[in-house]
Design a protein around this motif. Sequence first.
Motif, PDB file in Angstrom:
ATOM      1  N   GLY A 100      74.876   9.352 -33.049  1.00 26.09           N
ATOM      2  CA  GLY A 100      75.711   8.158 -33.147  1.00 26.09           C
ATOM      3  C   GLY A 100      75.669   7.204 -31.974  1.00 26.09           C
ATOM      4  O   GLY A 100      75.499   5.990 -32.163  1.00 26.09           O
ATOM      5  N   PRO A 101      75.825   7.682 -30.736  1.00 20.86           N
ATOM      6  CA  PRO A 101      75.810   6.742 -29.606  1.00 20.86           C
ATOM      7  C   PRO A 101      74.501   5.981 -29.464  1.00 20.86           C
ATOM      8  O   PRO A 101      74.492   4.801 -29.123  1.00 20.86           O
ATOM      9  CB  PRO A 101      76.057   7.659 -28.400  1.00 20.86           C
ATOM     10  CG  PRO A 101      76.785   8.833 -28.964  1.00 20.86           C
ATOM     11  CD  PRO A 101      76.200   9.044 -30.326  1.00 20.86           C
ATOM     12  N   LYS A 102      73.382   6.644 -29.733  1.00 18.54           N
ATOM     13  CA  LYS A 102      72.086   5.972 -29.659  1.00 18.54           C
ATOM     14  C   LYS A 102      71.968   4.941 -30.781  1.00 18.54           C
ATOM     15  O   LYS A 102      71.454   3.837 -30.570  1.00 18.54           O
ATOM     16  CB  LYS A 102      70.967   7.008 -29.767  1.00 18.54           C
ATOM     17  CG  LYS A 102      69.566   6.427 -29.779  1.00 18.54           C
ATOM     18  CD  LYS A 102      69.081   6.081 -28.402  1.00 18.54           C
ATOM     19  CE  LYS A 102      67.599   5.727 -28.411  1.00 18.54           C
ATOM     20  NZ  LYS A 102      67.091   5.456 -27.063  1.00 18.54           N
ATOM     21  N   VAL A 103      72.474   5.296 -31.969  1.00 18.10           N
ATOM     22  CA  VAL A 103      72.456   4.358 -33.094  1.00 18.10           C
ATOM     23  C   VAL A 103      73.285   3.120 -32.758  1.00 18.10           C
ATOM     24  O   VAL A 103      72.877   1.987 -33.038  1.00 18.10           O
ATOM     25  CB  VAL A 103      72.985   5.030 -34.375  1.00 18.10           C
ATOM     26  CG1 VAL A 103      73.104   4.020 -35.512  1.00 18.10           C
ATOM     27  CG2 VAL A 103      72.068   6.177 -34.794  1.00 18.10           C
ATOM     28  N   ALA A 104      74.440   3.341 -32.145  1.00 17.69           N
ATOM     29  CA  ALA A 104      75.281   2.208 -31.754  1.00 17.69           C
ATOM     30  C   ALA A 104      74.562   1.306 -30.759  1.00 17.69           C
ATOM     31  O   ALA A 104      74.660   0.074 -30.831  1.00 17.69           O
ATOM     32  CB  ALA A 104      76.594   2.719 -31.161  1.00 17.69           C
ATOM     33  N   ALA A 105      73.821   1.906 -29.824  1.00 23.26           N
ATOM     34  CA  ALA A 105      73.067   1.109 -28.848  1.00 23.26           C
ATOM     35  C   ALA A 105      71.982   0.295 -29.537  1.00 23.26           C
ATOM     36  O   ALA A 105      71.757  -0.875 -29.195  1.00 23.26           O
ATOM     37  CB  ALA A 105      72.456   2.029 -27.795  1.00 23.26           C
ATOM     38  N   ALA A 646      65.793  12.442 -22.104  1.00 28.23           N
ATOM     39  CA  ALA A 646      67.213  12.234 -22.359  1.00 28.23           C
ATOM     40  C   ALA A 646      67.599  12.826 -23.712  1.00 28.23           C
ATOM     41  O   ALA A 646      66.868  12.694 -24.696  1.00 28.23           O
ATOM     42  CB  ALA A 646      67.549  10.748 -22.323  1.00 28.23           C
ATOM     43  N   PHE A 647      68.768  13.454 -23.766  1.00 26.91           N
ATOM     44  CA  PHE A 647      69.217  14.112 -24.987  1.00 26.91           C
ATOM     45  C   PHE A 647      69.273  13.144 -26.162  1.00 26.91           C
ATOM     46  O   PHE A 647      68.790  13.434 -27.262  1.00 26.91           O
ATOM     47  CB  PHE A 647      70.599  14.743 -24.755  1.00 26.91           C
ATOM     48  CG  PHE A 647      71.249  15.262 -26.002  1.00 26.91           C
ATOM     49  CD1 PHE A 647      70.814  16.441 -26.582  1.00 26.91           C
ATOM     50  CD2 PHE A 647      72.284  14.572 -26.606  1.00 26.91           C
ATOM     51  CE1 PHE A 647      71.399  16.930 -27.739  1.00 26.91           C
ATOM     52  CE2 PHE A 647      72.883  15.042 -27.756  1.00 26.91           C
ATOM     53  CZ  PHE A 647      72.440  16.223 -28.331  1.00 26.91           C
ATOM     54  N   LEU A 648      69.874  11.981 -25.965  1.00 22.99           N
ATOM     55  CA  LEU A 648      70.038  11.044 -27.070  1.00 22.99           C
ATOM     56  C   LEU A 648      68.709  10.469 -27.550  1.00 22.99           C
ATOM     57  O   LEU A 648      68.624   9.948 -28.663  1.00 22.99           O
ATOM     58  CB  LEU A 648      70.980   9.909 -26.674  1.00 22.99           C
ATOM     59  CG  LEU A 648      72.449  10.308 -26.496  1.00 22.99           C
ATOM     60  CD1 LEU A 648      73.282   9.086 -26.151  1.00 22.99           C
ATOM     61  CD2 LEU A 648      72.997  10.980 -27.745  1.00 22.99           C
ATOM     62  N   ASP A 649      67.676  10.550 -26.727  1.00 20.53           N
ATOM     63  CA  ASP A 649      66.357  10.092 -27.154  1.00 20.53           C
ATOM     64  C   ASP A 649      65.609  11.176 -27.904  1.00 20.53           C
ATOM     65  O   ASP A 649      64.664  10.890 -28.639  1.00 20.53           O
ATOM     66  CB  ASP A 649      65.518   9.668 -25.938  1.00 20.53           C
ATOM     67  CG  ASP A 649      66.048   8.409 -25.294  1.00 20.53           C
ATOM     68  OD1 ASP A 649      66.562   7.552 -26.019  1.00 20.53           O
ATOM     69  OD2 ASP A 649      65.954   8.296 -24.064  1.00 20.53           O
ATOM     70  N   CYS A 650      66.001  12.413 -27.694  1.00 21.20           N
ATOM     71  CA  CYS A 650      65.250  13.543 -28.237  1.00 21.20           C
ATOM     72  C   CYS A 650      65.928  14.171 -29.446  1.00 21.20           C
ATOM     73  O   CYS A 650      65.273  14.568 -30.402  1.00 21.20           O
ATOM     74  CB  CYS A 650      65.078  14.586 -27.135  1.00 21.20           C
ATOM     75  SG  CYS A 650      64.028  15.960 -27.575  1.00 21.20           S
TER      76      CYS A 650
END
Length: 737
Positions: A100-105, A646-650
């Motif tokens: 979710g946070p990566k999608v929001a970005a 990075a976790f949100l990238d992986c």
Amino acid sequence: MSVSPEQPRRRADIQGLRAVAVLAVIGFHVFGWPQGGYLGVDAFFVVSGFVITGLLLRERERTGRTSLRAFWARRARRILPLALVVIAAVVAVAPLAWAGPKVAAVRTDAIWATFFAANWHFAEQSADYFQLGSEPSPLLHYWSLGVEEQFYLAWPLLVVLALALAGAAHRSRVALVVLAAVVGIPSLAWAVAQGASDPTTAYYSTFTRGWELALGAALATVPAVAATHRRYAVRLAPVARTALSWAGLAILLASVALLSPATGVPWPAALGATIGTALVLVAGIGAGAPGSVLLTNRVSGYLGDISFGLYLWHFPLVVIVPVFLSASRSATAVVVLVGTLLLAVISHHLLERPVLDAPRVRPRAMLASGLALVLLVGVVGGAAAMRPDLFSGGTVVASGADAEGAVETPAGGVPAPEPTPEPTPTATSASPTATGPTPSPSAPTTTAAAGWAPIPLGATGTRVQNGLSEALASTSWPSDLNPSPDAWQTMADPRMSTGACTATRASDPDSCTFGNRKGPEIIVYGDSIGIPLLATVVKAYGSTYKVRGMTKIGCAVNGVDANFGKDEWAIPCVRHRQMVLDYVRRVKPKILIMTETYSWAVRLKSKAKGSASAKEWLAADQAFVDSVRESVGSVVIVAPSMPGVAFLDCYRPGGSPRRCVTGIPAWWARTRDVEKKVVGAHFIDTTHWYCVDGRCPLFTGTTDTIVKGDYLHTSVQYARQLAPDFAYLMKASGALP
């Protein structure tokens, strides 16, 4: 057959230039070669200035007026349909690819890209310290579209004003040359100045790119017809045109092949690319250059025709494909290239041409074509989400290192300096490099004045290793990850990550102070790496000791002569270090713990590499220890976490954690090992907190906790869990019985 200003005759060599430029950019993003491939964008800028100004000037000379409404409508029909479709496709696939946070970005990036202000958005993001090291946005390449669209908005207004002031038609071209100079010369001067002081902003800024567009605009004023503009018309023999065209192409190709992201961007790196492009443009004014077959053949022409689609589609695929496809770099590259070509061809024939060729734009047809492309991308993404096994391969163990062992810049990133290195802009790989890891030691080590010796893993260290081993054996993500992927924060404790600990003030007794205020004092001195270690120390000793963080993000705290990117960035760090020295000498703490990212060891002003870099790092460590050891009970140097992914990238729902396994860069291991030689300090090796036999997972199976908050920093949740082992290591080393 006459050609109207709305539909000018296309020059084959310009289409060829577009092909060369887009292939250079794609090659750079997919393969990292040519190393100056990012300069293809600069060629596009010159071509855009030339073409757009030519359209405006010819309309003025043909009709006696310039219709801004018609101009902007043509630009909208040319750019908006495909640009918006690609944005929509990325937004549609993002929830299938990331948490979710990566999608929001990504959605935020999409808003900026939609309004063609992405360049300013990404310039601001690059200044955000905790954004560094993450994979690039799939819409990062829209920065250049932002520059061009801002030019398309402002330049016609200036042209109309200049032509109005010129009055007579025969002075119109001279007026535009003056206008190009008025815009271009200050822009070039600003590119030189800002490139030296703030290279990240200089890379993205419209003001530092304006001179390239102005150069193309000035060339468009050179008349092609001698009968009407005898003094200024281009009079070149065919052989001279051919020689000029080949010379320009050679300069462009040489710039792309020989320059690298280490060269200042846009100045002086863009100089060769812009001059080469300009020579090709001049060679074709009034008549074609015979023999310029590399630019005028059918293949180059077609690639030039679809260059806009190639540019827009390639970078989202560079970023997104590795999320779904765990394969070799060569296999991933093939998928990216084939996908880019297919999407560009489909876009060109189903969307771009129908919109451009239609007498009137039919909204339903344009919407249907756009939805078809979005669905095409969405179907593939949906299949990957529902059947991840079809898209996942074996474990990807990444060292993230080049020949020197330095971490590669993410694909499409700006090759610009930053406090703890990753872009660049500039530039980079979208997924971890599949190379063998550097073996890690089986046990931590310590060093004091008499030399260092390994510390056997205790019960606490064994539990840490068991948790990492369990994670390495996992084929799926735990269902109860801590923290949850949908509630992700890089640093969980705002008191430390966003409060006073980002730049402790020694004069304020409450600034970054924790634990028992009446107990003996432990100081944690470091850059941002020190913030999670501070959480470990507070958890281990806070009930007995006063724990004070003397941390400041973005600083090489041992005093090594590092390249900060901007000279003024070093000044606050020097002042902070002196403040800490004064404080230590005044309060005489029981323990001083120092830690910082080793990334500074590959960003030295001396540009030292290998053993020379390690020697310089050791000298800085030793000088700092010598300056404080008479004022403290014990000095402890703690090895930092190593860079990874990075976790949100992986992470992606349904994906495998094995593709997130990384390795240990050679330069990191070399710097760690040299710190064992510091005299008068205890060295604590923490490699076993992150890796098992050189393989480093992103979570621990013991507690299902994420190990790192981003590509580099230990998560605060995991840092607290390390407190028992840290206490064991401090006792075993003799630093704190």
